[in-house]
Design a protein around this motif. Structure first.
Motif, PDB file in Angstrom:
ATOM      1  N   ARG A 122       0.613  -1.328  -0.125  1.00 44.82           N
ATOM      2  CA  ARG A 122       0.160   0.115  -0.070  1.00 44.82           C
ATOM      3  C   ARG A 122       0.754   1.501  -0.160  1.00 44.82           C
ATOM      4  NH1 ARG A 122      -3.371  -2.619   3.386  1.00 44.82           N
ATOM      5  NH2 ARG A 122      -2.264  -1.994   5.834  1.00 44.82           N
ATOM      6  N   ARG A 123       2.459   1.010   0.737  1.00 50.19           N
ATOM      7  CA  ARG A 123       3.004   2.346   0.928  1.00 50.19           C
ATOM      8  C   ARG A 123       3.341   2.422  -0.229  1.00 50.19           C
ATOM      9  NH1 ARG A 123       4.398   6.932   3.145  1.00 50.19           N
ATOM     10  NH2 ARG A 123       6.736   6.913   4.005  1.00 50.19           N
ATOM     11  N   ALA A 124       4.269   1.600  -1.104  1.00 48.04           N
ATOM     12  CA  ALA A 124       4.651   1.944  -2.601  1.00 48.04           C
ATOM     13  C   ALA A 124       3.970   2.293  -3.089  1.00 48.04           C
ATOM     14  CB  ALA A 124       4.984   0.494  -2.781  1.00 48.04           C
ATOM     15  N   VAL A 125       2.583   1.986  -4.200  1.00 48.30           N
ATOM     16  CA  VAL A 125       1.710   2.210  -4.487  1.00 48.30           C
ATOM     17  C   VAL A 125       1.507   3.854  -4.196  1.00 48.30           C
ATOM     18  CG1 VAL A 125      -0.704   1.965  -5.249  1.00 48.30           C
ATOM     19  CG2 VAL A 125       0.453   0.259  -4.874  1.00 48.30           C
ATOM     20  N   ARG A 126       1.354   4.004  -2.802  1.00 49.34           N
ATOM     21  CA  ARG A 126       0.904   5.247  -2.810  1.00 49.34           C
ATOM     22  C   ARG A 126       1.936   6.743  -2.779  1.00 49.34           C
ATOM     23  NH1 ARG A 126      -1.761   3.604   2.042  1.00 49.34           N
ATOM     24  NH2 ARG A 126       0.034   4.671   3.517  1.00 49.34           N
ATOM     25  N   LEU A 127       3.112   6.162  -2.564  1.00 49.56           N
ATOM     26  CA  LEU A 127       4.686   6.994  -2.544  1.00 49.56           C
ATOM     27  C   LEU A 127       4.569   7.018  -4.539  1.00 49.56           C
ATOM     28  CD1 LEU A 127       6.883   5.797   0.124  1.00 49.56           C
ATOM     29  CD2 LEU A 127       5.851   8.097  -0.913  1.00 49.56           C
ATOM     30  N   LEU A 128       3.798   5.987  -5.863  1.00 46.52           N
ATOM     31  CA  LEU A 128       4.301   6.068  -7.012  1.00 46.52           C
ATOM     32  C   LEU A 128       3.363   6.774  -7.721  1.00 46.52           C
ATOM     33  CD1 LEU A 128       5.268   1.633  -7.425  1.00 46.52           C
ATOM     34  CD2 LEU A 128       6.796   3.862  -7.406  1.00 46.52           C
ATOM     35  N   CYS A 129       2.949   6.925  -7.366  1.00 45.57           N
ATOM     36  CA  CYS A 129       1.150   7.224  -7.246  1.00 45.57           C
ATOM     37  C   CYS A 129       0.806   8.421  -6.949  1.00 45.57           C
ATOM     38  CB  CYS A 129      -0.143   6.358  -7.357  1.00 45.57           C
ATOM     39  SG  CYS A 129      -0.696   5.055  -7.828  1.00 45.57           S
ATOM     40  N   GLN A 130       1.473   9.232  -5.987  1.00 43.98           N
ATOM     41  CA  GLN A 130       1.883  11.035  -5.691  1.00 43.98           C
ATOM     42  C   GLN A 130       2.410  10.783  -4.906  1.00 43.98           C
ATOM     43  OE1 GLN A 130      -0.013  10.085  -2.077  1.00 43.98           O
ATOM     44  NE2 GLN A 130      -2.291   8.833  -2.871  1.00 43.98           N
ATOM     45  N   THR A 131       4.123  10.885  -5.213  1.00 42.38           N
ATOM     46  CA  THR A 131       5.260  11.960  -5.596  1.00 42.38           C
ATOM     47  C   THR A 131       5.961  11.171  -6.831  1.00 42.38           C
ATOM     48  OG1 THR A 131       6.745  10.071  -4.903  1.00 42.38           O
ATOM     49  CG2 THR A 131       5.202  10.887  -3.562  1.00 42.38           C
ATOM     50  N   ASP A 132       7.133  12.039  -7.013  1.00 40.59           N
ATOM     51  CA  ASP A 132       7.723  12.096  -8.017  1.00 40.59           C
ATOM     52  C   ASP A 132       9.016  11.148  -7.793  1.00 40.59           C
ATOM     53  OD1 ASP A 132       8.567  14.023  -7.275  1.00 40.59           O
ATOM     54  OD2 ASP A 132       8.551  15.636  -8.383  1.00 40.59           O
ATOM     55  N   ARG A 133       9.542  10.520  -6.288  1.00 46.73           N
ATOM     56  CA  ARG A 133       9.934  10.087  -5.677  1.00 46.73           C
ATOM     57  C   ARG A 133      10.513   9.253  -6.544  1.00 46.73           C
ATOM     58  NH1 ARG A 133      11.092  11.711  -0.783  1.00 46.73           N
ATOM     59  NH2 ARG A 133       9.762  12.582   0.252  1.00 46.73           N
ATOM     60  N   SER A 134      12.261   9.333  -7.049  1.00 47.76           N
ATOM     61  CA  SER A 134      12.753   7.879  -7.248  1.00 47.76           C
ATOM     62  C   SER A 134      12.691   6.498  -7.074  1.00 47.76           C
ATOM     63  CB  SER A 134      14.580   7.995  -7.734  1.00 47.76           C
ATOM     64  OG  SER A 134      15.031   7.900  -6.288  1.00 47.76           O
ATOM     65  N   ILE A 135      13.296   5.865  -7.482  1.00 44.73           N
ATOM     66  CA  ILE A 135      12.373   3.961  -7.058  1.00 44.73           C
ATOM     67  C   ILE A 135      13.996   3.547  -6.133  1.00 44.73           C
ATOM     68  CG2 ILE A 135      13.147   1.493  -8.070  1.00 44.73           C
ATOM     69  CD1 ILE A 135      10.416   3.184  -9.265  1.00 44.73           C
ATOM     70  N   GLY A 136      15.492   4.251  -5.926  1.00 42.68           N
ATOM     71  CA  GLY A 136      15.818   4.428  -5.031  1.00 42.68           C
ATOM     72  C   GLY A 136      15.124   4.991  -3.763  1.00 42.68           C
ATOM     73  N   ASP A 137      14.781   6.378  -3.774  1.00 42.74           N
ATOM     74  CA  ASP A 137      14.015   6.668  -2.801  1.00 42.74           C
ATOM     75  C   ASP A 137      13.572   5.729  -2.265  1.00 42.74           C
ATOM     76  OD1 ASP A 137      16.642   8.610  -2.592  1.00 42.74           O
ATOM     77  OD2 ASP A 137      14.594  10.225  -3.603  1.00 42.74           O
ATOM     78  N   ILE A 138      12.475   5.616  -2.617  1.00 43.29           N
ATOM     79  CA  ILE A 138      11.414   4.575  -2.443  1.00 43.29           C
ATOM     80  C   ILE A 138      11.587   3.609  -1.903  1.00 43.29           C
ATOM     81  CG2 ILE A 138       9.217   3.463  -3.352  1.00 43.29           C
ATOM     82  CD1 ILE A 138       8.702   5.548  -5.231  1.00 43.29           C
TER      83      ILE A 138
END
Length: 341
Positions: free
Chosen positions: A287-303
């Motif tokens: 759930r948190r991974a999906v939110r971060l991918l959807c709602q931010t432009d953070r890099s995969i490394g940051d996530i």
């Protein structure tokens, strides 16, 4: 479990600014309350009411201010309550807004709580009633809650409106005058629930912004039922896991301590439901991974780092096992396609 209620981080209001302006350290406050500072950037995150109470109590001590929450409340607004605030503020009349607040509060914003309307002759007593047993910081929480209730009425009655009287349950007599000064109206000490008191004729006040409201989106409406039921053990544990994920990778021992359950008891009770701690952690990570991918432009490394993975490749492989595609591909599929000319 010790906790019986949960609330959203948005109910803390502009706590960081108030603490800083008073010369305190918001970092130290959160550290002493054993809560992640990232809650300030996650208004929709849930936390146990007892932790919310404790944070207000710790802040009061940090600032040497016994009426800190009343001071904080003066700067709160309906807009700070997110979807719940919007839903209530879109009601056509104050009566409907109060009814919406009462019925939707335990599903959208804070459970183990009731907002109850009682009429005594020409007076309306709108009370804030808690079922959560936590005591430390409870008085601070009630001061803050009263201001949110005032904010609801102000949306209909005007920005300067104040109730005829405020009742605060079990308020120490030494605090009556300072609280009254901050509230700007008569403050009484009661043995029952905390409440605001106003003329019943206000209930027919019409929403001045009624024509400007756009309603709630489907995704916002889907949030109505996302607070865990008091009997939902996996749901309650999942809230604690997601809270921990704001700061660190949660461990079984840590979640057991926060939940008030011994490690083996927690494992046994989950096992009776056909679940394990690993199942709950995996679901929370998803759930948190999906939110971060959807709602931010953070890099995969940051996530990956935010989710507690030492290597982005490990996160990518885990995400692909969950979803069937790599996170970069998944994010690309979510992006709207450019419109053709």
């Amino acid at each position: 479990m010790h906790q019986t209620g949960y609330t959203r981080a948005s109910t803390l209001g502009p706590i960081a600014g108030v603490v800083t302006a008073a010369g305190g350290s918001i970092e130290r406050v959160f550290r002493r309350a054993d809560l992640p500072l990232a809650l300030l950037e996650s208004p929709d995150a849930l936390l146990p009411l007892r932790d919310h109470f404790r944070l207000l109590m710790v802040t009061s001590r940090e600032l040497h201010d016994e009426v800190f929450a009343a001071r904080l409340g003066r700067q709160t607004s309906m807009s700070g309550l997110g979807v719940f605030g919007r839903w209530v503020a879109q009601a056509p009349t104050l009566l409907e807004a109060i009814q919406r607040a009462g019925t939707s509060l335990p599903h959208m914003l804070q459970n183990a709580t009731q907002l109850v309307v009682r009429r005594y002759d020409n007076d309306i007593h709108w009370s804030y009633e808690l079922a959560d047993p936590a005591r430390d910081g409870r008085q601070q929480n009630e001061m803050l809650a009263i201001w949110y209730m005032i904010a609801v009425v102000r949306h209909f009655a005007g920005a300067c409106w104040l109730p005829d009287r405020i009742v605060l349950a079990d308020l120490p007599s030494r605090l009556r005058c300072p609280v009254g000064e901050l509230m700007g109206t008569d403050t009484a000490i009661g043995n029952a629930a905390s409440a605001i008191v106003f003329d019943r004729r206000l209930l027919t006040s019409v929403n001045p912004d009624l024509e400007q409201e756009d309603g709630l989106s489907a995704s916002e409406l889907g949030r109505i039922f996302d607070l865990p039921d008091p009997e939902d053990l996996p749901g309650r544990l999942s809230v604690l896991i997601e809270l921990e994920l704001l700061d660190r990778r949660p461990t079984l021992s840590r979640i057991g301590s926060r939940s008030g359950l011994a490690r083996r008891t927690l494992q046994r009770r989950l096992g009776e439901l056909g679940l394990s701690y690993s199942d709950l952690l995996r679901n929370a990570l998803q759930r948190r991974a999906v939110r971060l991918l959807c709602q931010t432009d953070r890099s995969i490394g940051d996530i990956a780092s935010m989710l507690g993975y030492d290597d982005p490749a490990h996160f990518s492989r885990a995400f692909e096992r969950w979803s069937g595609v790599a996170p970069t591909r998944w994010r690309g599929l979510r992006e709207p396609r450019a419109r053709r000319p």
